[in-house]
Scaffold this active site. Structure first.
Site, mmCIF file in Angstrom:
data_model
loop_
_atom_site.group_PDB
_atom_site.id
_atom_site.type_symbol
_atom_site.label_atom_id
_atom_site.label_comp_id
_atom_site.label_asym_id
_atom_site.label_seq_id
_atom_site.Cartn_x
_atom_site.Cartn_y
_atom_site.Cartn_z
ATOM 1 N N LYS A 51 10.458 -14.270 -36.884
ATOM 2 C CA LYS A 51 10.513 -15.414 -37.811
ATOM 3 C C LYS A 51 11.312 -16.577 -37.238
ATOM 4 O O LYS A 51 10.876 -17.717 -37.268
ATOM 5 C CB LYS A 51 11.199 -15.034 -39.132
ATOM 6 C CG LYS A 51 10.418 -14.179 -40.055
ATOM 7 C CD LYS A 51 11.101 -14.078 -41.409
ATOM 8 C CE LYS A 51 12.536 -13.593 -41.392
ATOM 9 N NZ LYS A 51 12.756 -12.197 -41.108
ATOM 10 N N ARG A 89 13.317 -13.866 -50.773
ATOM 11 C CA ARG A 89 13.177 -12.441 -50.450
ATOM 12 C C ARG A 89 13.001 -11.601 -51.718
ATOM 13 O O ARG A 89 12.783 -10.389 -51.605
ATOM 14 C CB ARG A 89 14.440 -11.930 -49.746
ATOM 15 C CG ARG A 89 14.686 -12.512 -48.392
ATOM 16 C CD ARG A 89 14.174 -11.587 -47.304
ATOM 17 N NE ARG A 89 15.184 -10.999 -46.447
ATOM 18 C CZ ARG A 89 15.703 -11.576 -45.362
ATOM 19 N NH1 ARG A 89 15.402 -12.802 -45.038
ATOM 20 N NH2 ARG A 89 16.554 -10.918 -44.606
ATOM 21 N N ARG A 120 17.124 -7.299 -29.016
ATOM 22 C CA ARG A 120 17.340 -8.677 -29.461
ATOM 23 C C ARG A 120 18.783 -9.137 -29.208
ATOM 24 O O ARG A 120 19.730 -8.411 -29.459
ATOM 25 C CB ARG A 120 17.049 -8.708 -30.964
ATOM 26 C CG ARG A 120 17.036 -10.069 -31.541
ATOM 27 C CD ARG A 120 16.156 -10.068 -32.745
ATOM 28 N NE ARG A 120 16.877 -9.671 -33.949
ATOM 29 C CZ ARG A 120 16.400 -9.918 -35.163
ATOM 30 N NH1 ARG A 120 15.248 -10.526 -35.326
ATOM 31 N NH2 ARG A 120 17.079 -9.534 -36.217
ATOM 32 N N ARG A 160 23.531 -8.660 -32.925
ATOM 33 C CA ARG A 160 23.981 -8.722 -34.314
ATOM 34 C C ARG A 160 24.343 -7.339 -34.823
ATOM 35 O O ARG A 160 23.648 -6.368 -34.544
ATOM 36 C CB ARG A 160 22.859 -9.299 -35.182
ATOM 37 C CG ARG A 160 22.893 -10.786 -35.243
ATOM 38 C CD ARG A 160 21.640 -11.341 -35.851
ATOM 39 N NE ARG A 160 21.228 -10.656 -37.083
ATOM 40 C CZ ARG A 160 20.167 -11.037 -37.803
ATOM 41 N NH1 ARG A 160 19.436 -12.060 -37.421
ATOM 42 N NH2 ARG A 160 19.840 -10.389 -38.904
ATOM 43 N N ARG A 199 17.000 -2.226 -43.683
ATOM 44 C CA ARG A 199 16.442 -3.567 -43.917
ATOM 45 C C ARG A 199 14.919 -3.513 -44.057
ATOM 46 O O ARG A 199 14.337 -4.263 -44.828
ATOM 47 C CB ARG A 199 16.857 -4.510 -42.776
ATOM 48 C CG ARG A 199 18.353 -4.865 -42.856
ATOM 49 C CD ARG A 199 18.874 -5.434 -41.561
ATOM 50 N NE ARG A 199 18.281 -6.716 -41.227
ATOM 51 C CZ ARG A 199 18.232 -7.213 -39.990
ATOM 52 N NH1 ARG A 199 18.732 -6.538 -38.976
ATOM 53 N NH2 ARG A 199 17.707 -8.379 -39.772
HETATM 54 P P1 AMP Z 1 17.910 -12.374 -41.611
HETATM 55 O O1 AMP Z 1 18.656 -13.182 -40.599
HETATM 56 O O2 AMP Z 1 16.882 -13.213 -42.354
HETATM 57 O O3 AMP Z 1 17.319 -11.110 -41.059
HETATM 58 O O4 AMP Z 1 18.980 -11.932 -42.708
HETATM 59 C C1 AMP Z 1 20.105 -11.148 -42.385
HETATM 60 C C2 AMP Z 1 20.737 -10.580 -43.666
HETATM 61 O O5 AMP Z 1 21.157 -11.675 -44.497
HETATM 62 C C3 AMP Z 1 19.789 -9.776 -44.540
HETATM 63 O O6 AMP Z 1 19.725 -8.411 -44.143
HETATM 64 C C4 AMP Z 1 20.434 -9.933 -45.908
HETATM 65 O O7 AMP Z 1 21.608 -9.134 -46.028
HETATM 66 C C5 AMP Z 1 20.906 -11.381 -45.871
HETATM 67 N N1 AMP Z 1 19.869 -12.323 -46.352
HETATM 68 C C6 AMP Z 1 19.197 -13.267 -45.613
HETATM 69 N N2 AMP Z 1 18.345 -13.962 -46.395
HETATM 70 C C7 AMP Z 1 18.465 -13.453 -47.639
HETATM 71 C C8 AMP Z 1 17.839 -13.744 -48.876
HETATM 72 N N3 AMP Z 1 16.892 -14.690 -48.994
HETATM 73 N N4 AMP Z 1 18.231 -13.018 -49.969
HETATM 74 C C9 AMP Z 1 19.184 -12.058 -49.870
HETATM 75 N N5 AMP Z 1 19.798 -11.725 -48.734
HETATM 76 C C10 AMP Z 1 19.452 -12.411 -47.620
#
Ligand code: AMP
Length: 219
Positions: free
Chosen positions: A13, A88, A127, A160, A171
């Site tokens: 993404k 989400r 990654r 990360r 996740r």
């Molecule tokens: P990402 O970088 O999009 O993979 O997000 C990393 C983490 O941030 C996720 O595993 C969630 O804990 C949190 N997170 C990111 N976007 C959201 C969202 N829209 N709603 C809730 N938690 C989020």
């Protein structure tokens, strides 16, 4: 042009959103990046969000909505944006539609990158992210020119914490249970395009651009 980009963790993404940002001149707004910045800046939102992020759970809607609303109110997001990793949950999707309707705006197209769990686990373990500018690399698929250093700013690359295997599995489960219904929500509204996420980043990008053109929303 107002777009949403969804997909399981590790589907690419971030890479795709950055390419679209460049191509169409609209900002990428990534909820994960906003949350990580809040954690880094030690804000109260960041302190609370971290408890969820570290174990791969979703951060409560109120916190994420607060960050997104603030970000979308800035000047550069007035004529368009690419939301990356948001919404989400159904509640986030409804809140987003409500906020945009009040501004007489609308999400034109939701792009969902599709990839199998096996492929995701393979990709995520390699990654690496730049500590400084957030650029992403992959030890096998997209290695940096210099070991562990960012091609763009020479910042140090790191893995990360939530990319550890157990957390990734969590996740993926959360994505299926919480975000699966969001895909259906947009599909019912005729705004969803599913994109095959296999292959090189450029190939996925071509499929995304083709979907944007097919939907006639590029203007
Ligand atoms: P990402 O970088 O999009 O993979 O997000 C990393 C983490 O941030 C996720 O595993 C969630 O804990 C949190 N997170 C990111 N976007 C959201 C969202 N829209 N709603 C809730 N938690 C989020």
């Amino acid at each position: 042009m107002r777009l949403v980009l969804l997909g399981p963790p590790g589907a690419g993404k971030g890479t795709q959103a950055r390419m679209l940002e460049h191509k169409y001149g609209i900002p990428q707004v990534a909820s994960g990046d906003l949350l990580r910045a809040a954690v880094r800046d030690r804000t109260s939102v960041g302190a609370e969000a971290r408890r969820y992020m570290d174990r791969g759970a979703l951060v409560p809607d109120e916190l994420v909505l607060r960050l997104i609303e603030e970000r979308l109110s800035r000047t550069d997001a007035q004529t368009g944006f690419i939301l990356d990793g948001f919404p989400r949950t159904i509640r986030q999707a409804e809140a987003l539609d409500g906020a945009l309707t009040r501004r007489s705006e609308r999400i034109k197209l939701v792009l969902a990158i599709m990839l199998s769990d096996d492929e995701i686990v393979k990709r995520i373990s390699g990654r690496r992210t730049c500590k400084n500018c957030g650029a992403m690399f992959h030890t096998i698929f997209d290695p940096p020119r210099n070991f562990n250093l960012c091609n763009h700013c020479n910042g140090e690359l790191y893995q990360r914490e939530d990319d550890a295997e157990d957390t990734v599995r969590m996740r993926l489960e959360v994505y299926a249970s919480e975000t699966g219904p969001v895909l259906e929500y947009y599909e019912r509204a005729g705004r969803l395009a599913r994109i095959d996420g296999t292959g090189r980043a450029e190939e996925v990008q071509s499929r995304i651009v083709a979907a944007i053109e097919r939907a006639g929303v590029a203007a």
